[in-house]
Design an enzyme around this catalytic site. Structure first.
Site, PDB file in Angstrom:
ATOM      1  N   HIS A 155       0.850  -1.194   0.000  1.00  0.00           N
ATOM      2  CA  HIS A 155       0.000   0.000   0.000  1.00  0.00           C
ATOM      3  C   HIS A 155       0.881   1.239   0.000  1.00  0.00           C
ATOM      4  O   HIS A 155       1.823   1.344   0.792  1.00  0.00           O
ATOM      5  CB  HIS A 155      -0.907   0.019   1.232  1.00  0.00           C
ATOM      6  CG  HIS A 155      -1.961  -1.036   1.217  1.00  0.00           C
ATOM      7  ND1 HIS A 155      -3.037  -1.004   0.360  1.00  0.00           N
ATOM      8  CD2 HIS A 155      -2.108  -2.175   1.957  1.00  0.00           C
ATOM      9  CE1 HIS A 155      -3.815  -2.059   0.564  1.00  0.00           C
ATOM     10  NE2 HIS A 155      -3.266  -2.789   1.535  1.00  0.00           N
ATOM     11  N   CYS A 197      -0.656   1.686  -5.104  1.00  0.00           N
ATOM     12  CA  CYS A 197      -1.361   2.919  -5.462  1.00  0.00           C
ATOM     13  C   CYS A 197      -0.349   4.056  -5.633  1.00  0.00           C
ATOM     14  O   CYS A 197       0.609   4.166  -4.862  1.00  0.00           O
ATOM     15  CB  CYS A 197      -2.373   3.281  -4.383  1.00  0.00           C
ATOM     16  SG  CYS A 197      -3.720   2.080  -4.200  1.00  0.00           S
TER      17      CYS A 197
END
Length: 383
Positions: A155, A197
């Site tokens: 992440h 991301c």
């Protein structure tokens, strides 16, 4: 006038230095590379991040299939999904629906596991700043002829990547680590792939030469998951890595597929996010760089232009005398036995010796025969 002359001399000196640096750089890279390494990192924890472990293990499986051995792979998994209590099939991690492919096989060698996956350890692996007590298997022992693949998944956000939800590594730290690697001659060429991301933000600050960088998403975009499995209640992979691995399955060790083909993996119609790549730091044309230059293995072969005469006698040390003294004897390569004869030739009588345990086994057999014939009573009369 003196100031003008000094300025001219400085200009000439700086120009000469820049030319020398450029020439030395070209000469350095013209040497090619002789070995490949891979650093594969999953930075996420918890069961709902199952897909990140599957991503990393799937890339691990691909590079091993193409020839990179475990001795040249540093694998970092921050959580052990294979032994998680929620796993309906313990000791397995699947990357495809209906549990078709178990990527946590019998030959997986995890070098850093659980709380050992930290920003500090990751940076120490890259830069080689590990304590002397650290075993060889946990070190990146690359050199100036090594092509290094670095794969990260987890992440992230704009300019950072989370490690185990407790710390972060920034794009500046990554750039600094790669510069240290370059200064210490720890790579020849480097391929950086990040599936997270806003992945493109992680390579914006890179400035070291000869780096290709790929990401699953642009700055401001999310990187999406793929293949939900209702049996275990989580997604099995991320979209970018899924399509990248689908592409790699068609690659074989002698493939002529280039890096430009890898850039086309997972277009926006499949990834939903926009994959990115950066090649301005790379000195070669990506269209001439083979996929196997990073994902495959390279044999350690030194090319020489010298002529070797196989008919020239070579000197051997052999025991030809009864006293055991060594004598010098000259032979040519043509006098030596062919490999097939060497394999099938029988050992000499003087070189033969009983195998380990033969004598002990023989005495055991003699005692068994004795006891069967005379029994313990006769043995007591003897003593």
């Amino acid at each position: 006038m003196k100031i003008l002359t000094l300025a001219v001399l400085l200009t000439i000196l700086f120009s000469a230095d820049s030319i020398n640096v450029e020439n030395s750089t070209k000469q350095f890279f013209s040497r090619g590379h002789t070995n490949n390494w891979a650093v594969l990192v999953c930075t996420s924890r918890y069961w709902f991040n199952y897909r990140h472990v599957a991503n990393t293990l799937s890339v691990y499986r691909s590079v091993k299939r193409l020839g990179i051995p475990d001795s040249h792979i540093v694998l970092m998994l921050s959580d052990d999904m294979a032994c998680n209590p929620r796993n309906p099939k313990p000791a397995t991690v699947f990357s495809h629906k209906n549990m078709e492919l178990n990527v946590y096989g019998d030959d997986v060698e995890v070098d850093y596991r659980g709380y050992g996956v930290t920003v500090e350890n990751f940076l120490r692996v890259l830069t080689g700043r590990l304590p002397p007590s650290m075993p060889r298997s946990k070190r990146l022992l690359s050199d100036d002829r090594s092509n290094v693949l670095i794969y990260l998944t987890g992440h992230g956000g704009n300019g950072f990547l989370k490690f185990q939800d407790s710390e972060e590594i920034s794009t500046f730290e990554m750039a600094d680590a790669f510069e240290q690697m370059w200064q210490k001659r720890r790579y020849n060429e480097l391929l950086f792939i990040i599936d997270t991301c806003q992945g493109a933000s992680m390579y914006e600050k890179f400035y070291s030469p000869n780096i290709i960088a790929l990401s699953s998403s642009q700055t401001g975009e999310d990187s999406l998951s793929h293949q939900p499995d209702l049996a275990i209640g989580v997604h099995l992979m991320d979209r970018y890595t899924f399509y990248m691995l689908e592409f790699l399955e068609d690659i074989h060790p002698t493939s002529k597929t280039t890096m430009k083909d890898l850039f086309k993996v997972c277009p926006k119609s499949q990834c939903v996010s926009t994959p990115g790549h950066r090649t301005d730091l790379f000195l070669r044309d990506p269209g001439s760089v083979l996929i196997t230059d990073f994902f495959g293995n390279v044999r350690k072969v030194e090319i020489t232009t010298e002529t070797i005469d196989l008919t020239e006698p070579i000197t051997l040390m052999e025991d030809k005398s009864k006293s055991g003294e060594l004598r010098m004897e000259s032979r040519t390569y043509g006098d030596q036995l062919p490999v097939s004869e060497i394999i099938h030739q029988k050992p000499k009588a003087k070189d033969w010796h009983p195998p380990d345990g033969f004598i002990l086994g023989l005495w055991t057999l003699i005692l068994l025969v004795f006891f069967k014939a005379y029994g313990m009573q006769h043995l007591k009369h003897i003593f």
